[in-house]
Design an enzyme around this catalytic site. Structure first.
Site, PDB file in Angstrom:
ATOM      1  N   GLN A   1       8.184  -9.157   7.750  1.00 30.58           N
ATOM      2  CA  GLN A   1       9.403  -8.650   7.115  1.00 30.58           C
ATOM      3  C   GLN A   1       9.968  -7.406   7.799  1.00 30.58           C
ATOM      4  OE1 GLN A   1       7.200  -8.005   3.280  1.00 30.58           O
ATOM      5  NE2 GLN A   1       8.469  -6.195   3.100  1.00 30.58           N
TER       6      GLN A   1
ATOM      7  N   SER B   1       7.459   4.396  -0.945  1.00 33.39           N
ATOM      8  CA  SER B   1       6.463   4.800   0.064  1.00 33.39           C
ATOM      9  C   SER B   1       7.150   5.524   1.216  1.00 33.39           C
ATOM     10  CB  SER B   1       5.726   3.577   0.596  1.00 33.39           C
ATOM     11  OG  SER B   1       5.131   2.887  -0.472  1.00 33.39           O
TER      12      SER B   1
ATOM     13  N   GLN C   1      15.396  -8.047  -3.707  1.00 34.41           N
ATOM     14  CA  GLN C   1      14.105  -8.721  -3.492  1.00 34.41           C
ATOM     15  C   GLN C   1      13.670  -9.422  -4.779  1.00 34.41           C
ATOM     16  OE1 GLN C   1      10.518  -7.117  -1.288  1.00 34.41           O
ATOM     17  NE2 GLN C   1       9.935  -6.475  -3.336  1.00 34.41           N
TER      18      GLN C   1
ATOM     19  N   GLY D   1       0.819  -1.208   0.000  1.00 37.66           N
ATOM     20  CA  GLY D   1       0.000   0.000   0.000  1.00 37.66           C
ATOM     21  C   GLY D   1       0.850   1.255   0.000  1.00 37.66           C
TER      22      GLY D   1
ATOM     23  N   HIS E   1       2.226   4.824  -4.858  1.00 37.91           N
ATOM     24  CA  HIS E   1       2.802   6.021  -5.461  1.00 37.91           C
ATOM     25  C   HIS E   1       3.012   5.764  -6.951  1.00 37.91           C
ATOM     26  CE1 HIS E   1       6.439   3.660  -5.265  1.00 37.91           C
ATOM     27  NE2 HIS E   1       6.300   3.536  -3.949  1.00 37.91           N
TER      28      HIS E   1
ATOM     29  N   GLN F   1      12.240  -3.109 -10.022  1.00 35.99           N
ATOM     30  CA  GLN F   1      13.694  -3.304  -9.951  1.00 35.99           C
ATOM     31  C   GLN F   1      14.329  -2.415  -8.888  1.00 35.99           C
ATOM     32  OE1 GLN F   1      15.111  -2.803 -13.965  1.00 35.99           O
ATOM     33  NE2 GLN F   1      14.214  -4.747 -14.627  1.00 35.99           N
ATOM     34  N   LYS F   2      13.559  -1.488  -8.328  1.00 34.21           N
ATOM     35  CA  LYS F   2      14.117  -0.673  -7.237  1.00 34.21           C
ATOM     36  C   LYS F   2      14.544  -1.571  -6.084  1.00 34.21           C
ATOM     37  CE  LYS F   2      13.281   2.660  -3.782  1.00 34.21           C
ATOM     38  NZ  LYS F   2      12.875   1.729  -2.711  1.00 34.21           N
TER      39      LYS F   2
ATOM     40  N   GLY G   1       5.533   4.880  -8.613  1.00 36.44           N
ATOM     41  CA  GLY G   1       6.266   3.645  -8.920  1.00 36.44           C
ATOM     42  C   GLY G   1       5.292   2.469  -9.034  1.00 36.44           C
ATOM     43  N   HIS G   2       4.307   2.424  -8.131  1.00 37.97           N
ATOM     44  CA  HIS G   2       3.297   1.353  -8.205  1.00 37.97           C
ATOM     45  C   HIS G   2       2.463   1.493  -9.478  1.00 37.97           C
ATOM     46  CE1 HIS G   2       3.895   1.349  -3.681  1.00 37.97           C
ATOM     47  NE2 HIS G   2       4.058   0.083  -3.990  1.00 37.97           N
TER      48      HIS G   2
HETATM   49  O1  PAF Z   1       8.118  -4.684  -2.014  1.00 37.75           O
HETATM   50  C1  PAF Z   1       7.177  -4.729  -1.189  1.00 37.75           C
HETATM   51  O2  PAF Z   1       6.341  -3.822  -1.111  1.00 37.75           O
HETATM   52  C2  PAF Z   1       7.050  -5.926  -0.253  1.00 37.75           C
HETATM   53  O3  PAF Z   1       8.314  -6.391   0.126  1.00 37.75           O
HETATM   54  C3  PAF Z   1       6.208  -7.067  -0.842  1.00 37.75           C
HETATM   55  C4  PAF Z   1       6.832  -7.654  -2.088  1.00 37.75           C
HETATM   56  C5  PAF Z   1       4.812  -6.539  -1.162  1.00 37.75           C
HETATM   57  C6  PAF Z   1       6.071  -8.191   0.186  1.00 37.75           C
HETATM   58  O4  PAF Z   1       5.443  -7.760   1.347  1.00 37.75           O
END
Ligand code: PAF
Length: 290
Positions: free
Chosen positions: A68, A193, A160, A38, A41, A155-156, A43-44
């Site tokens: 996490q 975010s 991950q 959530g 922004h 890719q930011k 980027g999303h």
């Molecule tokens: O990149 C994120 O926003 C989080 O690490 C993800 C992939 C949604 C997992 O909670």
């Protein structure tokens, strides 16, 4: 400005439980999942557009994943604004938003988790113990619940993206993973975010991260040593600025393994930086071919 002649955006279907999700999912064709926490922004928006271009239907998950976050991290103050997020999803033509409660995702103690292996124990994994285990565990759960054909990541968060790709490969999950280039604000700051935490002065200091990466990229013909010293020079100066940039790490890694590259390295690499400005921790990176 909003175009007054544009049709009103259609609200996505919002589901809260795996059961509701399964009912909706059965009516969707080729489906792309964009997992998010959530606080959406620009980027999303880029990720949603990329997902839309690759699938019949786009599902966005919105879930601030406690697994996490470390004990001293920003889980409690992480921005939560579902109404604004739903408006963004509507504007971007997202079909379904999956916004489960913490108790829905973790009804009991999560004893079985996904361990990221060596690639997840360096850099972000070293600075944030348990981070990638939390990410992979929630992403694996989301994959089981949404059953996407593909999933889209930015890719930011380069490390991950790499550990998620590796999980999908090693566990035979059968989900195609698409990485989307980092979106930047006009001043060069990578969309995040956590940028919302920055004061105007902190934001000005934070621009040193993208400047350092640019300096490194400009020096790419000089090889790993030259790249790192060009980037470090910018960060050293930023450490003396007010407010200062406190470097966590600067690293040049092999894009496949995330191991730091030797001086003689040739191939695909990623130059990564993580730093604090005030209490906000920011990361950024640039892919380089040496
Ligand atoms: O990149 C994120 O926003 C989080 O690490 C993800 C992939 C949604 C997992 O909670």
């Amino acid at each position: 400005m909003t175009d007054p002649t544009a049709p009103a955006p259609t609200a996505p279907i919002v589901v809260r439980t795996p059961e509701e999700l399964a009912r909706v999912r059965s009516g969707l064709g080729r489906t792309a999942l964009v997992p998010t926490m959530g606080a959406l922004h620009n980027g999303h928006r880029t990720l949603f557009a990329a997902a839309r271009g690759r699938a019949d239907a786009v599902v966005v998950s919105i879930f601030v994943n406690p697994l996490q976050f470390g004990p001293d991290e920003d889980y409690d103050r992480y921005p939560r604004r579902l109404d604004a997020d739903l408006a963004v999803c509507a504007e971007e033509g997202v079909d379904v938003v999956y916004a489960p409660a913490v108790e829905t995702m973790y009804p009991g103690e999560q004893i079985v988790t996904v361990h990221p292996g060596a690639m997840g124990s360096v850099l972000e994994g070293a600075s944030r113990p348990g981070f990638f285990e939390g990410v992979l565990t929630v992403v694996a759960k989301l994959f089981h619940m949404v059953r996407p054909d593909l999933a889209v990541f930015g890719q930011k968060d380069a490390q991950q993206l790499a550990v998620v790709r590796r999980m999908v490969r090693d566990l035979g999950m059968g989900v195609t993973i698409a990485g989307v280039p980092t979106r930047r604000d006009p001043d060069g700051l990578a969309s995040s975010s956590r940028n919302a935490y920055l004061s105007a002065e902190e934001r000005a200091s934070a621009l040193a991260l993208s400047r350092a990466l640019l300096a490194g990229a400009d020096a790419s013909v000089t090889g790993p040593v030259g790249i790192l010293s060009a980037a470090r020079a910018v960060l050293d100066e930023a450490a003396r600025a007010e407010p200062p940039v406190r470097l966590d790490y600067l690293a040049l890694v092999d894009a496949q393994t995330f191991a730091e590259v030797p001086a003689s390295f040739r191939g695909d690499a990623v130059l990564l930086v993580a730093a604090f400005v005030g209490t906000t921790r920011l990361i950024d990176n640039v892919p380089l071919t040496l």
